[in-house]
Design a protein around this motif. Structure first.
Motif, PDB file in Angstrom:
ATOM      1  N   ILE A  51       0.844  -1.203   0.000  1.00 57.05           N
ATOM      2  CA  ILE A  51       0.000   0.000   0.000  1.00 57.05           C
ATOM      3  C   ILE A  51       0.875   1.248   0.000  1.00 57.05           C
ATOM      4  O   ILE A  51       0.632   2.193  -0.754  1.00 57.05           O
ATOM      5  CB  ILE A  51      -0.967  -0.017   1.200  1.00 57.05           C
ATOM      6  CG1 ILE A  51      -1.952  -1.176   1.058  1.00 57.05           C
ATOM      7  CG2 ILE A  51      -1.704   1.318   1.316  1.00 57.05           C
ATOM      8  CD1 ILE A  51      -2.767  -1.461   2.302  1.00 57.05           C
ATOM      9  N   ALA A  52       1.913   1.255   0.826  1.00 54.09           N
ATOM     10  CA  ALA A  52       2.815   2.411   0.900  1.00 54.09           C
ATOM     11  C   ALA A  52       3.545   2.623  -0.417  1.00 54.09           C
ATOM     12  O   ALA A  52       3.709   3.760  -0.873  1.00 54.09           O
ATOM     13  CB  ALA A  52       3.816   2.217   2.041  1.00 54.09           C
ATOM     14  N   THR A  53       3.979   1.548  -1.045  1.00 52.58           N
ATOM     15  CA  THR A  53       4.670   1.645  -2.334  1.00 52.58           C
ATOM     16  C   THR A  53       3.734   2.234  -3.387  1.00 52.58           C
ATOM     17  O   THR A  53       4.136   3.092  -4.175  1.00 52.58           O
ATOM     18  CB  THR A  53       5.193   0.266  -2.765  1.00 52.58           C
ATOM     19  OG1 THR A  53       6.212  -0.136  -1.839  1.00 52.58           O
ATOM     20  CG2 THR A  53       5.777   0.286  -4.171  1.00 52.58           C
ATOM     21  N   HIS A  54       2.495   1.792  -3.393  1.00 51.48           N
ATOM     22  CA  HIS A  54       1.506   2.344  -4.326  1.00 51.48           C
ATOM     23  C   HIS A  54       1.383   3.853  -4.111  1.00 51.48           C
ATOM     24  O   HIS A  54       1.479   4.633  -5.063  1.00 51.48           O
ATOM     25  CB  HIS A  54       0.148   1.672  -4.135  1.00 51.48           C
ATOM     26  CG  HIS A  54      -0.966   2.436  -4.766  1.00 51.48           C
ATOM     27  ND1 HIS A  54      -1.219   2.407  -6.115  1.00 51.48           N
ATOM     28  CD2 HIS A  54      -1.871   3.288  -4.235  1.00 51.48           C
ATOM     29  CE1 HIS A  54      -2.238   3.203  -6.388  1.00 51.48           C
ATOM     30  NE2 HIS A  54      -2.645   3.751  -5.264  1.00 51.48           N
ATOM     31  N   LYS A  55       1.168   4.261  -2.881  1.00 51.93           N
ATOM     32  CA  LYS A  55       0.941   5.678  -2.592  1.00 51.93           C
ATOM     33  C   LYS A  55       2.180   6.512  -2.907  1.00 51.93           C
ATOM     34  O   LYS A  55       2.095   7.568  -3.542  1.00 51.93           O
ATOM     35  CB  LYS A  55       0.534   5.864  -1.123  1.00 51.93           C
ATOM     36  CG  LYS A  55       0.383   7.311  -0.713  1.00 51.93           C
ATOM     37  CD  LYS A  55      -0.656   8.019  -1.569  1.00 51.93           C
ATOM     38  CE  LYS A  55      -0.689   9.506  -1.289  1.00 51.93           C
ATOM     39  NZ  LYS A  55      -1.502  10.224  -2.265  1.00 51.93           N
ATOM     40  N   PHE A  56       3.343   6.068  -2.451  1.00 47.90           N
ATOM     41  CA  PHE A  56       4.575   6.828  -2.651  1.00 47.90           C
ATOM     42  C   PHE A  56       4.923   6.922  -4.137  1.00 47.90           C
ATOM     43  O   PHE A  56       5.315   7.993  -4.618  1.00 47.90           O
ATOM     44  CB  PHE A  56       5.725   6.174  -1.865  1.00 47.90           C
ATOM     45  CG  PHE A  56       6.952   7.018  -1.796  1.00 47.90           C
ATOM     46  CD1 PHE A  56       7.002   8.124  -0.966  1.00 47.90           C
ATOM     47  CD2 PHE A  56       8.073   6.694  -2.536  1.00 47.90           C
ATOM     48  CE1 PHE A  56       8.153   8.904  -0.888  1.00 47.90           C
ATOM     49  CE2 PHE A  56       9.219   7.467  -2.466  1.00 47.90           C
ATOM     50  CZ  PHE A  56       9.262   8.573  -1.637  1.00 47.90           C
ATOM     51  N   SER A  57       4.760   5.840  -4.873  1.00 55.82           N
ATOM     52  CA  SER A  57       5.042   5.844  -6.313  1.00 55.82           C
ATOM     53  C   SER A  57       4.099   6.787  -7.046  1.00 55.82           C
ATOM     54  O   SER A  57       4.514   7.528  -7.938  1.00 55.82           O
ATOM     55  CB  SER A  57       4.909   4.434  -6.896  1.00 55.82           C
ATOM     56  OG  SER A  57       5.835   3.572  -6.294  1.00 55.82           O
ATOM     57  N   VAL A 134       3.477   5.562   7.385  1.00 55.34           N
ATOM     58  CA  VAL A 134       3.111   6.936   6.995  1.00 55.34           C
ATOM     59  C   VAL A 134       2.375   6.931   5.657  1.00 55.34           C
ATOM     60  O   VAL A 134       1.304   7.541   5.516  1.00 55.34           O
ATOM     61  CB  VAL A 134       4.355   7.846   6.927  1.00 55.34           C
ATOM     62  CG1 VAL A 134       4.038   9.164   6.227  1.00 55.34           C
ATOM     63  CG2 VAL A 134       4.913   8.089   8.315  1.00 55.34           C
ATOM     64  N   PHE A 135       2.922   6.242   4.678  1.00 55.32           N
ATOM     65  CA  PHE A 135       2.308   6.281   3.351  1.00 55.32           C
ATOM     66  C   PHE A 135       1.076   5.383   3.239  1.00 55.32           C
ATOM     67  O   PHE A 135       0.187   5.644   2.429  1.00 55.32           O
ATOM     68  CB  PHE A 135       3.351   6.020   2.267  1.00 55.32           C
ATOM     69  CG  PHE A 135       4.243   7.217   2.093  1.00 55.32           C
ATOM     70  CD1 PHE A 135       3.795   8.328   1.406  1.00 55.32           C
ATOM     71  CD2 PHE A 135       5.486   7.265   2.685  1.00 55.32           C
ATOM     72  CE1 PHE A 135       4.583   9.462   1.287  1.00 55.32           C
ATOM     73  CE2 PHE A 135       6.287   8.396   2.582  1.00 55.32           C
ATOM     74  CZ  PHE A 135       5.833   9.498   1.876  1.00 55.32           C
ATOM     75  N   THR A 136       0.969   4.363   4.071  1.00 56.23           N
ATOM     76  CA  THR A 136      -0.243   3.561   4.101  1.00 56.23           C
ATOM     77  C   THR A 136      -1.379   4.361   4.723  1.00 56.23           C
ATOM     78  O   THR A 136      -2.502   4.380   4.196  1.00 56.23           O
ATOM     79  CB  THR A 136      -0.017   2.245   4.865  1.00 56.23           C
ATOM     80  OG1 THR A 136       0.969   1.480   4.153  1.00 56.23           O
ATOM     81  CG2 THR A 136      -1.300   1.427   4.976  1.00 56.23           C
ATOM     82  N   VAL A 137      -1.095   5.053   5.824  1.00 61.31           N
ATOM     83  CA  VAL A 137      -2.103   5.908   6.442  1.00 61.31           C
ATOM     84  C   VAL A 137      -2.552   6.982   5.455  1.00 61.31           C
ATOM     85  O   VAL A 137      -3.748   7.279   5.329  1.00 61.31           O
ATOM     86  CB  VAL A 137      -1.562   6.535   7.751  1.00 61.31           C
ATOM     87  CG1 VAL A 137      -2.441   7.668   8.247  1.00 61.31           C
ATOM     88  CG2 VAL A 137      -1.423   5.462   8.819  1.00 61.31           C
TER      89      VAL A 137
END
Length: 153
Positions: A51-57, A134-137
Motif C-alpha cells: 500500500i505504501a509503495t503504491h501511494k509513494f510511487s 506513513v504512506f499507508t495511512v
C-alpha cells in the motif's frame, strides 16, 4: 538491436542504462544486507509495504507537489485532478528522456520503491515500517477523501 527497432522509436540504450542501474542498486542492496535478509517476510509487512509503495510511487509520479522533482526530466501537459499532473518525458532519447519516462510512470517507480522497501526491511526494519506506515495511512486517508466526496455528491 537494430533488428528489434529499425525505426529507432524505442530508446534501447536508455532503457539498458536503467536496467544496469537497477541491477547495480539491487546488487549493492543485497551486499549491504548480507546475511541480514530475512528467510521469509511477514504478510503484514508485505501488505503495509504494498500500500505504501503504491501511494509513494503515485505521489512521486503524478503529485502536483512533487512536480519540481520531475521538472528537469518532464514537460507539464495538463492537470489530472486530485492534485495530480499529467506530464511527458523531455526529448526523444537519452538519459533525460529515460528518467522522465521512469518518474512519470507509477508502475515503473513501484519496482524501484518496492525494492528499496524490501531492502530496508533487512537493513533498518523499524525505519522501513515507519515509512510504510506513513504512506499507508496517507493512502487510506486519500481513499476516504475520495469516498466522502462521492457520497456528498
Amino acid at each position: 538491436m537494430r533488428d528489434y527497432d529499425p525505426a529507432g522509436a524505442v530508446d534501447l540504450h536508455g532503457y539498458s542504462g536503467s536496467l544496469l542501474t537497477y541491477g547495480l542498486a539491487v546488487t549493492a542492496l543485497a551486499g549491504a544486507a548480507g546475511g541480514r535478509a530475512p528467510e521469509r517476510y511477514a504478510v503484514r509487512d508485505l501488505v503495509l509495504g504494498g500500500i505504501a509503495t503504491h501511494k509513494f510511487s503515485r505521489l512521486l509520479a503524478r503529485g502536483s507537489v512533487t512536480s519540481p522533482v520531475r521538472a528537469p526530466f518532464t514537460e507539464f501537459q495538463d492537470a489530472a485532478g486530485a492534485a495530480e499532473h499529467q506530464e511527458a518525458a523531455r526529448g526523444e532519447h537519452g538519459v533525460r528522456h529515460t528518467v522522465g519516462e521512469l518518474i512519470t510512470c507509477p508502475f515503473c517507480l513501484a519496482v524501484w520503491v518496492g525494492t528499496s522497501y524490501v531492502g530496508a526491511l533487512a537493513l533498518a526494519p523499524r525505519a522501513a515500517r515507519t515509512w510504510a506506515a506513513v504512506f499507508t495511512v496517507t493512502a487510506v486517508s486519500d481513499f476516504l477523501q475520495h469516498a466522502y466526496a462521492r457520497v456528498r455528491g
